[in-house]
Design a protein around this motif. Structure first.
Motif, PDB file in Angstrom:
ATOM      1  N   UNK A  47      10.375  18.973  -1.409  1.00 58.96           N
ATOM      2  CA  UNK A  47       9.482  18.822  -2.568  1.00 58.96           C
ATOM      3  C   UNK A  47      10.142  18.083  -3.641  1.00 58.96           C
ATOM      4  N   UNK A  48      11.383  17.842  -3.707  1.00 60.15           N
ATOM      5  CA  UNK A  48      12.042  16.561  -4.565  1.00 60.15           C
ATOM      6  C   UNK A  48      11.569  15.119  -3.963  1.00 60.15           C
ATOM      7  N   UNK A  49      11.668  15.410  -2.769  1.00 58.40           N
ATOM      8  CA  UNK A  49      11.302  13.796  -2.094  1.00 58.40           C
ATOM      9  C   UNK A  49       9.863  13.395  -2.291  1.00 58.40           C
ATOM     10  N   UNK A  50       9.264  14.553  -2.048  1.00 57.78           N
ATOM     11  CA  UNK A  50       7.549  14.318  -1.958  1.00 57.78           C
ATOM     12  C   UNK A  50       7.117  14.023  -3.349  1.00 57.78           C
ATOM     13  N   UNK A  51       7.722  14.833  -4.590  1.00 51.23           N
ATOM     14  CA  UNK A  51       7.180  14.783  -6.011  1.00 51.23           C
ATOM     15  C   UNK A  51       7.790  13.514  -6.779  1.00 51.23           C
ATOM     16  N   UNK A  52       9.062  13.208  -6.168  1.00 52.23           N
ATOM     17  CA  UNK A  52       9.852  12.210  -6.807  1.00 52.23           C
ATOM     18  C   UNK A  52      10.720  12.824  -7.968  1.00 52.23           C
ATOM     19  N   UNK A  53      10.901  14.309  -7.926  1.00 49.25           N
ATOM     20  CA  UNK A  53      11.467  14.890  -9.071  1.00 49.25           C
ATOM     21  C   UNK A  53      12.577  15.116  -8.717  1.00 49.25           C
ATOM     22  N   UNK A  84      -0.045  40.938  -8.680  1.00 47.97           N
ATOM     23  CA  UNK A  84       1.363  41.278  -8.291  1.00 47.97           C
ATOM     24  C   UNK A  84       1.831  40.993  -7.206  1.00 47.97           C
ATOM     25  N   UNK A  85       0.738  41.412  -6.024  1.00 48.03           N
ATOM     26  CA  UNK A  85       1.167  40.997  -4.572  1.00 48.03           C
ATOM     27  C   UNK A  85       0.188  40.192  -4.069  1.00 48.03           C
ATOM     28  N   UNK A  86       0.957  38.837  -3.603  1.00 46.68           N
ATOM     29  CA  UNK A  86       0.047  37.876  -3.532  1.00 46.68           C
ATOM     30  C   UNK A  86       0.448  37.236  -2.162  1.00 46.68           C
ATOM     31  N   UNK A  87      -0.381  36.470  -1.285  1.00 43.89           N
ATOM     32  CA  UNK A  87      -0.144  35.757  -0.059  1.00 43.89           C
ATOM     33  C   UNK A  87      -1.274  35.027   0.345  1.00 43.89           C
ATOM     34  N   UNK A  88      -1.606  33.955  -0.456  1.00 42.40           N
ATOM     35  CA  UNK A  88      -2.807  33.245  -0.157  1.00 42.40           C
ATOM     36  C   UNK A  88      -2.531  31.820   0.001  1.00 42.40           C
ATOM     37  N   UNK A  89      -3.423  31.094   1.009  1.00 41.75           N
ATOM     38  CA  UNK A  89      -3.405  29.339   1.135  1.00 41.75           C
ATOM     39  C   UNK A  89      -4.746  29.143   0.507  1.00 41.75           C
ATOM     40  N   UNK A  90      -4.288  28.111  -0.161  1.00 40.11           N
ATOM     41  CA  UNK A  90      -5.659  27.424  -0.889  1.00 40.11           C
ATOM     42  C   UNK A  90      -5.513  25.897  -0.789  1.00 40.11           C
ATOM     43  N   UNK A  91      -6.795  25.401  -0.534  1.00 48.06           N
ATOM     44  CA  UNK A  91      -6.612  23.896  -0.611  1.00 48.06           C
ATOM     45  C   UNK A  91      -6.645  23.475  -1.905  1.00 48.06           C
ATOM     46  N   UNK A  92      -5.695  22.363  -2.228  1.00 46.16           N
ATOM     47  CA  UNK A  92      -5.604  21.824  -3.576  1.00 46.16           C
ATOM     48  C   UNK A  92      -5.529  20.290  -3.752  1.00 46.16           C
ATOM     49  N   UNK A  93      -5.493  19.956  -5.159  1.00 50.17           N
ATOM     50  CA  UNK A  93      -5.317  18.431  -5.267  1.00 50.17           C
ATOM     51  C   UNK A  93      -4.418  18.151  -6.213  1.00 50.17           C
ATOM     52  N   UNK A  94      -3.091  17.654  -5.972  1.00 50.86           N
ATOM     53  CA  UNK A  94      -2.328  17.374  -7.240  1.00 50.86           C
ATOM     54  C   UNK A  94      -2.462  16.028  -7.711  1.00 50.86           C
ATOM     55  N   UNK A  95      -2.580  16.143  -9.204  1.00 50.43           N
ATOM     56  CA  UNK A  95      -2.889  15.285  -9.925  1.00 50.43           C
ATOM     57  C   UNK A  95      -1.742  14.395 -10.778  1.00 50.43           C
ATOM     58  N   UNK A  96      -0.772  15.332 -10.981  1.00 47.96           N
ATOM     59  CA  UNK A  96       0.183  14.880 -11.975  1.00 47.96           C
ATOM     60  C   UNK A  96       0.939  14.106 -11.696  1.00 47.96           C
ATOM     61  N   UNK A  97       1.407  12.943 -12.152  1.00 48.70           N
ATOM     62  CA  UNK A  97       2.429  12.116 -11.951  1.00 48.70           C
ATOM     63  C   UNK A  97       2.336  11.230 -10.632  1.00 48.70           C
ATOM     64  N   UNK A  98       1.021  11.267 -10.016  1.00 51.76           N
ATOM     65  CA  UNK A  98       0.749  10.494  -8.804  1.00 51.76           C
ATOM     66  C   UNK A  98      -0.778  10.399  -8.657  1.00 51.76           C
ATOM     67  N   UNK A  99      -1.146   9.579  -7.663  1.00 53.18           N
ATOM     68  CA  UNK A  99      -2.517   9.315  -7.178  1.00 53.18           C
ATOM     69  C   UNK A  99      -2.948  10.997  -6.649  1.00 53.18           C
ATOM     70  N   UNK A 100      -4.082  11.511  -6.947  1.00 54.53           N
ATOM     71  CA  UNK A 100      -4.818  12.553  -6.269  1.00 54.53           C
ATOM     72  C   UNK A 100      -4.280  12.467  -5.026  1.00 54.53           C
ATOM     73  N   UNK A 101      -3.501  13.817  -4.503  1.00 51.59           N
ATOM     74  CA  UNK A 101      -3.091  14.027  -3.202  1.00 51.59           C
ATOM     75  C   UNK A 101      -3.592  15.416  -2.727  1.00 51.59           C
ATOM     76  N   UNK A 102      -4.317  15.543  -1.625  1.00 49.45           N
ATOM     77  CA  UNK A 102      -4.783  16.795  -1.037  1.00 49.45           C
ATOM     78  C   UNK A 102      -3.598  17.491  -0.491  1.00 49.45           C
ATOM     79  N   UNK A 103      -3.296  18.639  -0.946  1.00 53.06           N
ATOM     80  CA  UNK A 103      -2.424  19.577  -0.346  1.00 53.06           C
ATOM     81  C   UNK A 103      -2.995  20.866   0.056  1.00 53.06           C
ATOM     82  N   UNK A 104      -2.242  21.628   0.830  1.00 53.32           N
ATOM     83  CA  UNK A 104      -2.616  23.098   0.772  1.00 53.32           C
ATOM     84  C   UNK A 104      -1.166  23.836   0.256  1.00 53.32           C
TER      85      UNK A 104
END
Length: 122
Positions: A47-53, A84-104
């Motif tokens: 995550x550090x490598x992919x986010x640049x943080x 409180x109990x969660x296990x979910x996969x959602x499609x998402x688009x990251x937009x902060x500090x980067x071009x919009x990036x589709x992720x799961x």
């Protein structure tokens, strides 16, 4: 299945809790672990490598308020409050500090676990 073989869709929250820093860093997807207070406790190398943080700038910081404000909404942050109990996969688009990036995103929480997790597959 061993921890080393566990993938994005099937790694268990207990496995994430049991992993060493090196094991989390070796995973091919981002791993962010935080307490109920949303303070980041775990931020893997992928995550550090992919986010640049740098992990040193993220550990100890409120995740949704200071690191990933683009996830501070009903789709992600609010689910940790409502479920409180969660296990979910959602499609998402990251937009902060980067071009919009589709992720799961995989959202993991259990009242008995020390941390909650967001896994990020790009």
């Amino acid at each position: 299945m061993s921890i080393k073989e566990a993938g994005f869709q099937d790694v268990a929250l207990n496995d994430l809790e049991a992993m060493s820093v090196g094991e989390r860093d070796a995973m091919p997807f981002g791993i962010v672990g935080f307490g109920a207070d949303t303070i980041v406790q775990t931020y893997n190398a992928t995550e550090a490598r992919m986010s640049g943080l740098d992990p040193s700038t993220v550990i100890g910081v409120p995740f949704f308020d200071a690191v990933a404000q683009c996830m501070n909404n009903f789709m992600v942050a609010q689910r940790f409050e409502d479920e409180p109990r969660l296990d979910a996969i959602i499609p998402y688009v990251l937009t902060l500090r980067m071009r919009p990036t589709k992720v799961r995103l995989r959202l993991l929480a259990d009242p008995d676990a020390a941390r909650r997790y967001i896994l990020i597959e790009r």
